[in-house]
Scaffold this motif. Sequence first.
Motif, PDB file in Angstrom:
ATOM      1  N   GLU A  80       0.854  -1.266  -0.070  1.00  0.00           N
ATOM      2  CA  GLU A  80      -0.111  -0.141   0.047  1.00  0.00           C
ATOM      3  C   GLU A  80       1.001   1.288  -0.010  1.00  0.00           C
ATOM      4  OE1 GLU A  80      -0.910   0.124   4.635  1.00  0.00           O
ATOM      5  OE2 GLU A  80      -2.382  -0.572   3.347  1.00  0.00           O
ATOM      6  N   ASN A  81       2.054   1.179   0.350  1.00  0.00           N
ATOM      7  CA  ASN A  81       3.075   2.171   0.258  1.00  0.00           C
ATOM      8  C   ASN A  81       3.842   2.443  -0.594  1.00  0.00           C
ATOM      9  OD1 ASN A  81       2.104   2.847   3.120  1.00  0.00           O
ATOM     10  ND2 ASN A  81       3.682   1.473   4.053  1.00  0.00           N
ATOM     11  N   VAL A  82       4.024   1.410  -1.629  1.00  0.00           N
ATOM     12  CA  VAL A  82       4.996   1.739  -2.722  1.00  0.00           C
ATOM     13  C   VAL A  82       4.257   1.564  -4.112  1.00  0.00           C
ATOM     14  CG1 VAL A  82       6.546   0.167  -1.679  1.00  0.00           C
ATOM     15  CG2 VAL A  82       5.101  -1.151  -3.053  1.00  0.00           C
ATOM     16  N   ILE A  83       2.869   1.424  -4.057  1.00  0.00           N
ATOM     17  CA  ILE A  83       1.963   1.503  -5.057  1.00  0.00           C
ATOM     18  C   ILE A  83       1.198   2.628  -4.976  1.00  0.00           C
ATOM     19  CG2 ILE A  83       0.219   0.501  -6.590  1.00  0.00           C
ATOM     20  CD1 ILE A  83       1.081  -2.351  -6.015  1.00  0.00           C
ATOM     21  N   PRO A  84       1.293   3.790  -5.737  1.00  0.00           N
ATOM     22  CA  PRO A  84       0.672   5.358  -5.508  1.00  0.00           C
ATOM     23  C   PRO A  84      -1.042   5.019  -5.976  1.00  0.00           C
ATOM     24  CG  PRO A  84       1.917   5.107  -7.715  1.00  0.00           C
ATOM     25  CD  PRO A  84       2.293   3.721  -7.032  1.00  0.00           C
ATOM     26  N   GLU A  85      -1.448   5.936  -5.313  1.00  0.00           N
ATOM     27  CA  GLU A  85      -3.140   6.194  -5.290  1.00  0.00           C
ATOM     28  C   GLU A  85      -3.364   6.984  -6.784  1.00  0.00           C
ATOM     29  OE1 GLU A  85      -4.827   7.732  -1.744  1.00  0.00           O
ATOM     30  OE2 GLU A  85      -4.066   5.938  -0.728  1.00  0.00           O
ATOM     31  N   LYS A  86      -2.427   7.500  -7.384  1.00  0.00           N
ATOM     32  CA  LYS A  86      -2.770   8.018  -8.730  1.00  0.00           C
ATOM     33  C   LYS A  86      -1.584   7.467  -9.577  1.00  0.00           C
ATOM     34  CE  LYS A  86      -3.826  11.315 -11.593  1.00  0.00           C
ATOM     35  NZ  LYS A  86      -5.083  11.628 -12.414  1.00  0.00           N
ATOM     36  N   ILE A  87      -2.388   6.748 -10.891  1.00  0.00           N
ATOM     37  CA  ILE A  87      -1.544   6.159 -11.856  1.00  0.00           C
ATOM     38  C   ILE A  87      -1.974   6.486 -13.125  1.00  0.00           C
ATOM     39  CG2 ILE A  87      -1.021   3.922 -12.689  1.00  0.00           C
ATOM     40  CD1 ILE A  87      -1.071   2.668 -10.135  1.00  0.00           C
ATOM     41  N   GLY A  88      -1.316   7.437 -13.653  1.00  0.00           N
ATOM     42  CA  GLY A  88      -1.654   7.922 -15.139  1.00  0.00           C
ATOM     43  C   GLY A  88      -3.006   8.671 -15.095  1.00  0.00           C
ATOM     44  N   ARG A  89      -4.242   8.488 -15.604  1.00  0.00           N
ATOM     45  CA  ARG A  89      -5.220   9.162 -15.513  1.00  0.00           C
ATOM     46  C   ARG A  89      -6.266   8.712 -14.423  1.00  0.00           C
ATOM     47  NH1 ARG A  89      -9.157   6.358 -19.477  1.00  0.00           N
ATOM     48  NH2 ARG A  89      -8.074   5.092 -20.723  1.00  0.00           N
ATOM     49  N   TRP A  90      -5.871   7.587 -13.962  1.00  0.00           N
ATOM     50  CA  TRP A  90      -6.719   7.009 -12.928  1.00  0.00           C
ATOM     51  C   TRP A  90      -6.315   7.403 -11.693  1.00  0.00           C
ATOM     52  CZ3 TRP A  90      -5.045   4.251 -17.238  1.00  0.00           C
ATOM     53  CH2 TRP A  90      -6.269   4.013 -18.321  1.00  0.00           C
ATOM     54  N   SER A  91      -7.368   7.422 -10.747  1.00  0.00           N
ATOM     55  CA  SER A  91      -7.136   7.688  -9.276  1.00  0.00           C
ATOM     56  C   SER A  91      -7.969   6.805  -8.429  1.00  0.00           C
ATOM     57  CB  SER A  91      -7.718   9.158  -8.966  1.00  0.00           C
ATOM     58  OG  SER A  91      -7.151  10.366  -9.480  1.00  0.00           O
ATOM     59  N   LEU A 135       1.476   2.292 -14.388  1.00  0.00           N
ATOM     60  CA  LEU A 135       1.864   1.618 -13.118  1.00  0.00           C
ATOM     61  C   LEU A 135       3.352   1.599 -13.045  1.00  0.00           C
ATOM     62  CD1 LEU A 135       1.250   0.180 -10.515  1.00  0.00           C
ATOM     63  CD2 LEU A 135       0.995  -2.048 -11.736  1.00  0.00           C
ATOM     64  N   MET A 136       3.912   1.074 -14.160  1.00  0.00           N
ATOM     65  CA  MET A 136       5.602   0.731 -14.347  1.00  0.00           C
ATOM     66  C   MET A 136       6.143   2.126 -14.298  1.00  0.00           C
ATOM     67  SD  MET A 136       7.847  -1.301 -15.319  1.00  0.00           S
ATOM     68  CE  MET A 136       9.418  -1.879 -16.339  1.00  0.00           C
ATOM     69  N   GLY A 137       5.365   3.152 -14.933  1.00  0.00           N
ATOM     70  CA  GLY A 137       6.115   4.614 -14.563  1.00  0.00           C
ATOM     71  C   GLY A 137       5.949   5.362 -13.576  1.00  0.00           C
ATOM     72  N   SER A 138       5.221   4.716 -12.545  1.00  0.00           N
ATOM     73  CA  SER A 138       4.679   5.450 -11.274  1.00  0.00           C
ATOM     74  C   SER A 138       5.149   4.828 -10.153  1.00  0.00           C
ATOM     75  CB  SER A 138       3.062   5.283 -11.361  1.00  0.00           C
ATOM     76  OG  SER A 138       2.412   5.845 -12.258  1.00  0.00           O
ATOM     77  N   VAL A 139       6.065   4.056 -10.349  1.00  0.00           N
ATOM     78  CA  VAL A 139       6.702   3.280  -9.200  1.00  0.00           C
ATOM     79  C   VAL A 139       8.194   3.379  -9.324  1.00  0.00           C
ATOM     80  CG1 VAL A 139       4.946   1.880  -8.699  1.00  0.00           C
ATOM     81  CG2 VAL A 139       6.556   0.854 -10.220  1.00  0.00           C
ATOM     82  N   THR A 140       8.864   3.170  -8.286  1.00  0.00           N
ATOM     83  CA  THR A 140      10.354   3.310  -8.098  1.00  0.00           C
ATOM     84  C   THR A 140      11.148   2.018  -8.870  1.00  0.00           C
ATOM     85  OG1 THR A 140      10.727   1.972  -6.184  1.00  0.00           O
ATOM     86  CG2 THR A 140      10.211   4.221  -5.892  1.00  0.00           C
ATOM     87  N   PRO A 141      12.090   2.121  -9.159  1.00  0.00           N
ATOM     88  CA  PRO A 141      13.022   1.132  -9.930  1.00  0.00           C
ATOM     89  C   PRO A 141      12.814  -0.256  -8.999  1.00  0.00           C
ATOM     90  CG  PRO A 141      14.092   2.904 -10.210  1.00  0.00           C
ATOM     91  CD  PRO A 141      13.129   3.442  -9.349  1.00  0.00           C
ATOM     92  N   GLN A 142      13.122   0.056  -7.818  1.00  0.00           N
ATOM     93  CA  GLN A 142      12.956  -1.334  -6.894  1.00  0.00           C
ATOM     94  C   GLN A 142      11.603  -1.970  -6.924  1.00  0.00           C
ATOM     95  OE1 GLN A 142      15.000  -3.078  -5.349  1.00  0.00           O
ATOM     96  NE2 GLN A 142      13.872  -4.384  -4.322  1.00  0.00           N
ATOM     97  N   THR A 143      10.412  -1.097  -6.799  1.00  0.00           N
ATOM     98  CA  THR A 143       9.313  -1.648  -6.874  1.00  0.00           C
ATOM     99  C   THR A 143       8.931  -2.418  -8.411  1.00  0.00           C
ATOM    100  OG1 THR A 143       8.468  -0.092  -5.466  1.00  0.00           O
ATOM    101  CG2 THR A 143       6.771  -1.233  -6.634  1.00  0.00           C
ATOM    102  N   GLN A 144       9.363  -1.579  -9.432  1.00  0.00           N
ATOM    103  CA  GLN A 144       9.183  -2.307 -10.763  1.00  0.00           C
ATOM    104  C   GLN A 144       9.714  -3.665 -10.858  1.00  0.00           C
ATOM    105  OE1 GLN A 144      11.420   0.404 -13.586  1.00  0.00           O
ATOM    106  NE2 GLN A 144       9.778   1.945 -13.416  1.00  0.00           N
ATOM    107  N   ARG A 145      11.000  -3.893 -10.094  1.00  0.00           N
ATOM    108  CA  ARG A 145      11.545  -5.195  -9.965  1.00  0.00           C
ATOM    109  C   ARG A 145      10.513  -6.032  -9.124  1.00  0.00           C
ATOM    110  NH1 ARG A 145      16.873  -6.219  -7.312  1.00  0.00           N
ATOM    111  NH2 ARG A 145      16.607  -8.573  -8.455  1.00  0.00           N
ATOM    112  N   VAL A 146       9.744  -5.742  -8.175  1.00  0.00           N
ATOM    113  CA  VAL A 146       8.944  -6.421  -7.277  1.00  0.00           C
ATOM    114  C   VAL A 146       7.821  -6.835  -8.374  1.00  0.00           C
ATOM    115  CG1 VAL A 146       7.317  -6.243  -5.347  1.00  0.00           C
ATOM    116  CG2 VAL A 146       9.677  -5.439  -5.186  1.00  0.00           C
ATOM    117  N   LEU A 147       7.000  -6.038  -8.984  1.00  0.00           N
ATOM    118  CA  LEU A 147       6.020  -6.077  -9.792  1.00  0.00           C
ATOM    119  C   LEU A 147       6.275  -6.739 -11.105  1.00  0.00           C
ATOM    120  CD1 LEU A 147       4.107  -2.859  -8.851  1.00  0.00           C
ATOM    121  CD2 LEU A 147       3.694  -4.993  -7.915  1.00  0.00           C
ATOM    122  N   PHE A 148       7.242  -6.390 -11.859  1.00  0.00           N
ATOM    123  CA  PHE A 148       7.552  -6.741 -13.252  1.00  0.00           C
ATOM    124  C   PHE A 148       8.718  -7.796 -13.345  1.00  0.00           C
ATOM    125  CE2 PHE A 148       5.240  -2.774 -13.114  1.00  0.00           C
ATOM    126  CZ  PHE A 148       4.068  -2.837 -13.998  1.00  0.00           C
ATOM    127  N   GLY A 149       9.528  -7.929 -12.354  1.00  0.00           N
ATOM    128  CA  GLY A 149      10.696  -8.833 -12.626  1.00  0.00           C
ATOM    129  C   GLY A 149      11.747  -7.907 -13.148  1.00  0.00           C
TER     130      GLY A 149
END
Length: 229
Positions: free
Chosen positions: A48-59, A215-229
């Motif tokens: 809940e802390n590493v995935i933002p509440e605003k992603i692109g055009r979605w809130s 989503l990929m562009g809204s998170v940190t590189p570390q969180t990108q690894r968590v979600l996308f490998g």
Amino acid sequence: MSDEITSPNTSITRRKFALGLAFASVAGVAAARQPTKSIDLLGDKKLENVIPEKIGRWSFVSNSGLVVPPEDQLARALYSQLLTRTYMDEAGNGIMLLVAQSPTQSGILQIHRPEFCYTAGGYKLSPSTPHSVDIAGRAFPALSISATRDGRTEQIVYWTRIGNHMPTSWRQQRMAVAMDNLRGYIPDAVMVRVSTYGVDRPAALADVDEFIRDLMGSVTPQTQRVLFG
């Protein structure tokens, strides 16, 4: 008579001894290869802390409205992290995000896969098909599936990361765990599910793909690894 006479009972005993010795050897090899190093890309961070509440055009608008496993199944999964969010754009188009994480691959991800939780919820599912999401020129491997109930159809894209692997089938998922175990590693695991309602499958999947890229562009590189490998 100088030759030793071997009775049937003696032969059986020797065979049992040989089998026991073989089993002990196999057990010894297995024990020697017990995984001892953990792969945990999320660590002590909270989804809940590493995935933002605003992603692109979605809130972010709500934590409810998503299909999840039955309560008795979720009760067994309390030790793992589960994030459920509904996002919406200004036009009222909704996107649903579910992320299930386990610090060790323990089967918890399986109960969150669409084949399990949507079927348990009374949905009729289409066969899952490979789905490639274009992210910065990279073809990201995922799966897509349609789920229908009470006249509503949900278009779903999902994927699983096991350690540093991105399996796209049950067989590959099991192989990923086995390969890491043989190398001495205990892999963590994440399953990500992104979906929206719509009978126009290409249009719905286009929205889902856009959300995944954002989503990929809204998170940190570390969180990108968590979600996308």
